[in-house]
Design a protein around this motif. Structure first.
Motif, PDB file in Angstrom:
ATOM      1  N   PRO A  97      -0.453  14.654   3.272  1.00 62.28           N
ATOM      2  CA  PRO A  97      -1.757  15.036   3.539  1.00 62.28           C
ATOM      3  C   PRO A  97      -2.705  14.176   2.464  1.00 62.28           C
ATOM      4  N   ARG A  98      -2.117  13.307   1.725  1.00 60.82           N
ATOM      5  CA  ARG A  98      -2.977  12.710   0.992  1.00 60.82           C
ATOM      6  C   ARG A  98      -3.558  11.383   1.373  1.00 60.82           C
ATOM      7  N   VAL A  99      -3.182  10.929   2.756  1.00 60.46           N
ATOM      8  CA  VAL A  99      -3.638   9.872   3.417  1.00 60.46           C
ATOM      9  C   VAL A  99      -4.272  10.061   4.916  1.00 60.46           C
ATOM     10  N   VAL A 100      -5.411   9.352   4.859  1.00 61.00           N
ATOM     11  CA  VAL A 100      -6.244   9.484   6.504  1.00 61.00           C
ATOM     12  C   VAL A 100      -6.164   7.996   6.824  1.00 61.00           C
ATOM     13  N   VAL A 101      -6.192   7.420   8.079  1.00 61.46           N
ATOM     14  CA  VAL A 101      -6.262   6.264   8.392  1.00 61.46           C
ATOM     15  C   VAL A 101      -7.388   6.268   9.575  1.00 61.46           C
ATOM     16  N   CYS A 102      -8.241   5.422   9.509  1.00 62.21           N
ATOM     17  CA  CYS A 102      -9.392   5.595  10.100  1.00 62.21           C
ATOM     18  C   CYS A 102      -9.503   3.936  11.099  1.00 62.21           C
ATOM     19  N   SER A 103      -9.649   4.201  12.434  1.00 63.13           N
ATOM     20  CA  SER A 103      -9.270   2.920  13.300  1.00 63.13           C
ATOM     21  C   SER A 103     -10.573   3.045  14.463  1.00 63.13           C
ATOM     22  N   SER A 104     -11.411   2.267  14.295  1.00 60.59           N
ATOM     23  CA  SER A 104     -12.506   1.756  15.207  1.00 60.59           C
ATOM     24  C   SER A 104     -11.938   1.244  16.474  1.00 60.59           C
ATOM     25  N   LEU A 105     -12.355   1.519  17.589  1.00 60.93           N
ATOM     26  CA  LEU A 105     -12.145   0.651  18.636  1.00 60.93           C
ATOM     27  C   LEU A 105     -13.099  -0.351  19.221  1.00 60.93           C
ATOM     28  N   LEU A 140       0.807  -1.254  -0.026  1.00 54.79           N
ATOM     29  CA  LEU A 140       0.074  -0.026  -0.036  1.00 54.79           C
ATOM     30  C   LEU A 140       0.746   1.241  -0.217  1.00 54.79           C
ATOM     31  N   ARG A 141       2.041   1.261   0.638  1.00 51.77           N
ATOM     32  CA  ARG A 141       2.903   2.464   0.729  1.00 51.77           C
ATOM     33  C   ARG A 141       3.461   2.581  -0.619  1.00 51.77           C
ATOM     34  N   SER A 142       3.803   1.830  -1.446  1.00 55.08           N
ATOM     35  CA  SER A 142       4.251   1.915  -2.614  1.00 55.08           C
ATOM     36  C   SER A 142       3.315   2.396  -3.807  1.00 55.08           C
ATOM     37  N   LEU A 143       2.004   1.954  -3.498  1.00 49.37           N
ATOM     38  CA  LEU A 143       1.094   2.109  -4.330  1.00 49.37           C
ATOM     39  C   LEU A 143       0.496   3.812  -4.151  1.00 49.37           C
ATOM     40  N   ILE A 144       0.534   4.258  -2.670  1.00 54.60           N
ATOM     41  CA  ILE A 144       0.237   5.562  -2.488  1.00 54.60           C
ATOM     42  C   ILE A 144       1.412   6.616  -2.963  1.00 54.60           C
ATOM     43  N   ASP A 145       2.819   5.971  -2.909  1.00 51.39           N
ATOM     44  CA  ASP A 145       3.655   6.879  -3.233  1.00 51.39           C
ATOM     45  C   ASP A 145       3.688   7.188  -4.656  1.00 51.39           C
ATOM     46  N   ALA A 146       3.237   5.966  -5.493  1.00 51.84           N
ATOM     47  CA  ALA A 146       3.082   6.514  -7.105  1.00 51.84           C
ATOM     48  C   ALA A 146       1.966   6.835  -7.531  1.00 51.84           C
ATOM     49  N   ALA A 147       1.078   7.286  -6.683  1.00 53.33           N
ATOM     50  CA  ALA A 147      -0.583   7.660  -7.160  1.00 53.33           C
ATOM     51  C   ALA A 147      -0.195   9.227  -7.434  1.00 53.33           C
ATOM     52  N   PRO A 148      -1.287   9.414  -8.075  1.00 56.10           N
ATOM     53  CA  PRO A 148      -1.560  11.001  -8.489  1.00 56.10           C
ATOM     54  C   PRO A 148      -1.636  11.754  -6.901  1.00 56.10           C
ATOM     55  N   THR A 149      -1.014  13.082  -6.747  1.00 58.27           N
ATOM     56  CA  THR A 149      -1.095  13.837  -5.765  1.00 58.27           C
ATOM     57  C   THR A 149      -2.435  14.201  -5.460  1.00 58.27           C
ATOM     58  N   ARG A 150      -3.350  14.370  -6.418  1.00 64.88           N
ATOM     59  CA  ARG A 150      -4.675  15.031  -6.101  1.00 64.88           C
ATOM     60  C   ARG A 150      -5.524  13.855  -5.407  1.00 64.88           C
ATOM     61  N   THR A 151      -5.018  12.439  -5.424  1.00 70.96           N
ATOM     62  CA  THR A 151      -6.031  11.704  -5.032  1.00 70.96           C
ATOM     63  C   THR A 151      -5.744  11.496  -3.214  1.00 70.96           C
TER      64      THR A 151
END
Length: 593
Positions: free
Chosen positions: A414-422, A377-388
């Motif tokens: 700023p392109r990434v948000v992680v959501c975690s439910s307790l 996932l890190r590699s995917l995000i790193d290569a993804a368009p900056t607007r996404t």
């Protein structure tokens, strides 16, 4: 049911001869679409694979409609148009509706509209997103009235001309309920509904949570029923919260109930920051992850936004993006033959080829239970368009390991948000507590749109105490894996035609053979034993109406699940005389988070 009621059912083998004979009378003799056959029967190449729904009154058969599901890989329209000429034939989740046919003396009755409505409900209950149909030109007004729209292609077959029509399943369902809801409600009492889905959809068209609480009693007057019901249709933890949580809630419950909590959940935010080694300014909290999803997506997205979801994935995302906000939503199809894994190359190609505003990845995925490695996932995000922007849902990550979290990336990118439910990992579903991680500017904007007191005082007390006892939960998560493996083995031992897939989280799936009962029938029959499972059919057409999801429970309740499934499979075998009740409410496909 009385014999005077109009019965709607799936076709039986006995119905097929009548269907072939009626088709010949109408389409060969009456309309001249086909050359008459000396046998007086009209068949086609899809007869062995497609689905017929039949309307009957007593012994008299009145009419039928034919449905071709996407998993067949071919449609009747393929005989007339290529996929280049009609690209929607290549869309996932497309069902073909065809040959709506009614006996001449019943054509002025409600039989045809009810068959069309039954077809829509059957498709929605199998995760269909779009329908395509060939409508006779002289009946075009009837099809337009129910929301179908021409695609600009006509087909001629013999003496008959057809217009190719299409419509989205959510839009068609909404129109049916808005325009014809009162009429359908009046007709409900005159219909013997023998199909394996509810007559009417839920009011908001989404399946939030399970239905097991209905059996306990949502008015809370029969809570003793909670000891009798096995709630394996929701993914709540099988274990109690940590001892410290129970102590915090029991110390002074009257004070906790009457006292306003810290306005911004400051103590909870500080505890999350310490437990996850994150700056507190990168965090925002909510009353469960659904609260955060609605709040964040409502701020970021508009009807002009484009969103990419995996298919299947947690149903709340499609609900919020498609039905609440009205975004254009595409889906990356996950395939059973690939083990439901996210293919990084396919995902990268999809993201790079389109201008997506948001990509949602649930990891581990619900309902498949598959985990995508963090490095991929890190590699995917790193290569993804900056607007996404990427929304990574880690509600079940504890079952894999916290080292697989992308929270550290979200705190700086700023392109990434992680959501975690307790809720699920910490046995706090009833408390409603969750958090997200984002870079400080994004997190601050979301906090500005967070109302005061977003998490109740009991929930804050419980969440803080839970985060202070990681050893307890690590032990429970390890025990969950053992319980899941045993449950999977016991279910697989019931019948060698079942496919059991257990993956990594606190649930597994069971897929029934194509020649066997539907998932809805299995779920309905298990409820006779107070065991509640989740029919995944409405979530995705990839499940073909045959897959149920089962939450892992403790040893005793898992044994009840296995016993109920055994009894249900026995009752559903051909020749069984056991009555199988049809669902009175829509089988749920979401899960409260």
């Amino acid at each position: 049911m009385g014999r005077d009621l109009l019965q709607l059912r799936a076709a039986t083998p006995e119905d097929l001869e009548w269907i072939h004979e009626l088709r010949h009378r109408v389409y060969a003799q009456e309309l001249g679409q086909h050359v008459p056959d000396p046998s007086g029967r009209l068949r086609d190449g899809l007869d062995g694979d497609n689905v017929y729904l039949v309307a009957a009154r007593g012994a008299a058969r009145i009419g039928f409609v034919s449905l071709t599901p996407p998993w067949l890989g071919r449609y009747a329209l393929d005989k007339y148009l290529t996929r280049d000429e009609l690209p929607l034939l290549a869309e996932g989740g497309l069902f073909e509706v065809r040959i709506l046919t009614v006996e001449p003396r019943w054509r002025a009755t409600a039989a045809a509209p009810l068959l069309m409505y039954a077809a829509l409900r059957w498709i929605a209950a199998r995760g269909g997103r779009r329908v395509v149909a060939m409508g006779r030109t002289e009946l075009l007004d009837m099809y337009l009235a129910v929301g179908l729209r021409p695609v600009g292609r006509t087909v001629r077959s013999g003496a008959v001309t057809f217009e190719v029509l299409t419509g989205g399943v959510p839009e068609l369902t909404k129109l049916a309920m808005d325009r014809y809801g009162a009429t359908l409600e009046r007709l409900r009492s005159a219909v013997d509904w023998r199909l394996d889905m509810a007559f009417a959809p839920r009011p908001d068209g989404c399946e939030h949570g399970g239905v097991s609480f209905d059996a306990i009693g949502t008015d809370f007057r029969s809570l003793h029923r909670r000891r009798q019901v096995v709630a394996a249709d929701v993914l709540d933890a099988w274990f109690p919260p940590a001892p410290g949580v129970r102590a915090a809630l029991a110390e002074d419950p009257a004070w906790a109930a009457r006292t306003s909590p810290p306005t911004g959940a400051e103590g909870l935010l500080a505890e999350i920051a310490m437990a996850r080694a994150l700056p507190v300014e990168t965090l925002a909290v909510g009353a469960g992850s659904s609260d955060l999803i609605f709040r964040a997506f409502g701020q970021w997205l508009t009807p002009d936004s484009r969103v990419l979801l995996t298919d299947p994935c947690y149903g709340e995302y499609a609900h919020v993006t498609e039905r609440v906000i009205g975004c254009r939503v595409d889906r990356l199809r996950l395939r059973r033959e690939d083990g439901w894994r996210i293919d990084p190359a396919r995902l990268a190609a999809a993201v790079s080829s389109e201008h997506y505003d948001l990509v949602v990845v649930v990891n581990p995925n619900n309902p498949t239970g598959r985990h995508a490695p963090a490095a991929e996932l890190r590699s995917l995000i790193d290569a993804a368009p900056t607007r996404t922007r990427w929304w990574i849902d880690e509600a079940y990550l504890g079952y894999v390991g916290i080292t697989e979290s992308l929270a550290d990336l979200a705190a700086t990118d700023p392109r990434v948000v992680v959501c975690s439910s307790l809720s699920k990992m910490y046995a706090l579903s009833g408390m409603r507590a969750a958090y997200l991680v984002a870079e400080p500017v994004t997190a601050a904007r979301l906090r500005r749109w967070t109302p005061p007191w977003p998490v109740s005082l009991p929930a804050q007390l419980a969440a803080v105490a839970a985060l202070r006892d990681p050893a307890y939960y690590s032990d429970r998560w390890l025990r969950t894996h053992a319980l899941r493996r045993q449950l999977a083995a016991d279910l697989a031992g019931l019948d060698d035609t079942l496919t059991v897939e257990e993956a990594v989280a606190n649930f597994l799936t069971v897929t029934l053979p194509s020649a066997g009962p539907s998932a809805a029938q299995l779920v309905s029959e298990c409820r006779r034993h107070d065991v509640y499972l989740r029919d995944l059919s409405p979530l995705s057409a990839e499940y073909q109406g045959r897959t149920v999801r089962i939450a892992v429970r403790d040893t005793a309740e898992n044994a009840r699940i296995v016993a109920a499934c055994r009894a249900a499979l026995d009752a559903l075998r051909p020749g069984s005389t056991s009555p199988v009740p049809m669902p009175q409410s829509v089988p749920a496909a979401g899960s409260a988070r």
